[in-house]
Design a protein around this motif. Structure first.
Motif, PDB file in Angstrom:
ATOM      1  N   ARG A 107       0.967  -1.203   0.208  1.00  0.00           N
ATOM      2  CA  ARG A 107       0.269  -0.329   0.157  1.00  0.00           C
ATOM      3  C   ARG A 107       0.793   1.241  -0.094  1.00  0.00           C
ATOM      4  NH1 ARG A 107      -1.255   1.870   5.514  1.00  0.00           N
ATOM      5  NH2 ARG A 107       0.195   0.539   6.187  1.00  0.00           N
ATOM      6  N   LYS A 108       2.114   1.035   0.410  1.00  0.00           N
ATOM      7  CA  LYS A 108       2.725   2.157  -0.367  1.00  0.00           C
ATOM      8  C   LYS A 108       3.923   1.547  -0.640  1.00  0.00           C
ATOM      9  CE  LYS A 108       1.836   4.143   4.495  1.00  0.00           C
ATOM     10  NZ  LYS A 108       1.370   5.121   4.354  1.00  0.00           N
ATOM     11  N   ASN A 112       3.537   5.440  -6.657  1.00  0.00           N
ATOM     12  CA  ASN A 112       2.814   6.296  -6.785  1.00  0.00           C
ATOM     13  C   ASN A 112       1.698   4.898  -7.877  1.00  0.00           C
ATOM     14  OD1 ASN A 112       1.307   8.188  -7.560  1.00  0.00           O
ATOM     15  ND2 ASN A 112       2.262   9.444  -8.708  1.00  0.00           N
ATOM     16  N   TYR A 171      -2.901   2.666  -3.922  1.00  0.00           N
ATOM     17  CA  TYR A 171      -2.095   2.925  -3.318  1.00  0.00           C
ATOM     18  C   TYR A 171      -1.943   4.111  -2.195  1.00  0.00           C
ATOM     19  CZ  TYR A 171       0.861  -0.828  -4.710  1.00  0.00           C
ATOM     20  OH  TYR A 171       1.126  -2.194  -4.410  1.00  0.00           O
ATOM     21  N   ASP A 172      -1.883   4.191  -0.635  1.00  0.00           N
ATOM     22  CA  ASP A 172      -1.371   5.144   0.225  1.00  0.00           C
ATOM     23  C   ASP A 172      -1.141   6.526  -0.886  1.00  0.00           C
ATOM     24  OD1 ASP A 172      -2.397   3.758   2.031  1.00  0.00           O
ATOM     25  OD2 ASP A 172      -1.340   4.077   3.425  1.00  0.00           O
ATOM     26  N   ALA A 173      -2.286   7.744  -0.640  1.00  0.00           N
ATOM     27  CA  ALA A 173      -0.911   8.580  -1.724  1.00  0.00           C
ATOM     28  C   ALA A 173      -0.557   9.457  -0.679  1.00  0.00           C
ATOM     29  CB  ALA A 173      -1.886   9.784  -2.541  1.00  0.00           C
ATOM     30  N   ASP A 174       0.482   9.002  -0.100  1.00  0.00           N
ATOM     31  CA  ASP A 174       1.466   9.447   0.171  1.00  0.00           C
ATOM     32  C   ASP A 174       3.088   9.926  -0.537  1.00  0.00           C
ATOM     33  OD1 ASP A 174       0.128   8.813   2.786  1.00  0.00           O
ATOM     34  OD2 ASP A 174       1.800   7.266   3.080  1.00  0.00           O
ATOM     35  N   ARG A 184      -0.118  13.512   2.593  1.00  0.00           N
ATOM     36  CA  ARG A 184      -0.699  12.039   3.152  1.00  0.00           C
ATOM     37  C   ARG A 184      -1.883  11.747   2.920  1.00  0.00           C
ATOM     38  NH1 ARG A 184      -1.581  10.989   9.107  1.00  0.00           N
ATOM     39  NH2 ARG A 184      -0.748   8.464   9.042  1.00  0.00           N
ATOM     40  N   SER A 185      -2.059  10.698   2.687  1.00  0.00           N
ATOM     41  CA  SER A 185      -3.392  10.239   2.029  1.00  0.00           C
ATOM     42  C   SER A 185      -4.192  11.288   0.910  1.00  0.00           C
ATOM     43  CB  SER A 185      -3.991   9.531   2.788  1.00  0.00           C
ATOM     44  OG  SER A 185      -3.216   8.367   4.421  1.00  0.00           O
ATOM     45  N   GLY A 186      -3.296  11.864  -0.126  1.00  0.00           N
ATOM     46  CA  GLY A 186      -3.732  12.426  -0.465  1.00  0.00           C
ATOM     47  C   GLY A 186      -4.199  13.819  -0.353  1.00  0.00           C
ATOM     48  N   VAL A 187      -3.482  14.405   1.357  1.00  0.00           N
ATOM     49  CA  VAL A 187      -3.605  15.898   1.594  1.00  0.00           C
ATOM     50  C   VAL A 187      -2.611  16.271   1.009  1.00  0.00           C
ATOM     51  CG1 VAL A 187      -4.816  16.540   3.162  1.00  0.00           C
ATOM     52  CG2 VAL A 187      -5.601  14.598   2.680  1.00  0.00           C
TER      53      VAL A 187
END
Length: 188
Positions: free
Chosen positions: A148-149, A152, A156-159, A182-185
């Motif tokens: 998950r990390k 891109n 996957y987590d958007a970190d 982090r998580s797309g934010v």
């Protein structure tokens, strides 16, 4: 229902015997792997073969900021070239290399040295993609988070760290951060 994650086992090993013992014990990651002996640094063929032939990750202690105050202890500083050559030899044999910086251990290792490690790895013969994967996809896999990390991709987590410039062309671009997510934010 939450399941317990699989715990990863890391061994902090410097010398050849300690590294071999850790590989034989089946650890997931080897931290440092400096090949230090009382006589200096000796990356033995036996150790290189054992690591490259297995599934263990080598978390090489890399990353030096030329602007940071102080220097490593003389015993280590005198052997850095040979230690780095050992990492290069491991990579050439197909070992799974990631970066462990030991950041924060002393003034000469501030917490922001990780980007410098990518440039060091390029100097050891790693391609841009291979050097970047030591701090992204392979690092996530070594940590047990590769599902998950570290990539891109959808799902996957958007970190993400967004550098100014292209680190595939110039590793120093990682030192010029345009954004962190982090998580797309966006957090920076």
């Amino acid at each position: 229902m939450r399941t317990n994650p699989v715990l990863r086992v890391a061994a902090h090993a410097h010398g050849n015997r300690a590294v071999l013992d850790a590989v034989e014990a089946g650890v997931d990651t080897l931290e440092h792997v400096s090949f230090l002996t009382p006589e200096g640094c000796d990356p033995s063929d036996e150790v290189l073969t054992a690591i490259a032939g297995g599934t263990v990750f080598v978390s090489g202690t890399l990353g030096a900021d030329p602007k940071a105050p102080g220097t490593p202890p003389m015993a280590i500083a005198a052997q850095l070239g040979r230690i780095h050559a050992g990492y290069g030899a491991l990579h050439a044999r197909g070992a799974r290399l990631v970066v462990g910086s030991d950041a924060g251990i002393a003034p000469f290792k501030p917490h922001d040295v990780l980007p410098h490690a990518v440039a060091e790895l390029r100097g050891l013969g790693l391609s841009a993609g291979a050097a970047l994967s030591t701090v992204t996809a392979l690092a996530a896999e070594a940590s047990g988070l590769g599902d998950r990390k570290g990539r891109n991709r959808a799902g996957y987590d958007a970190d993400l760290l967004v550098p100014e410039g292209d680190p595939a062309l110039d590793a120093a671009a990682l030192l010029n951060v345009a954004g962190v997510f982090r998580s797309g934010v966006r957090v920076r």
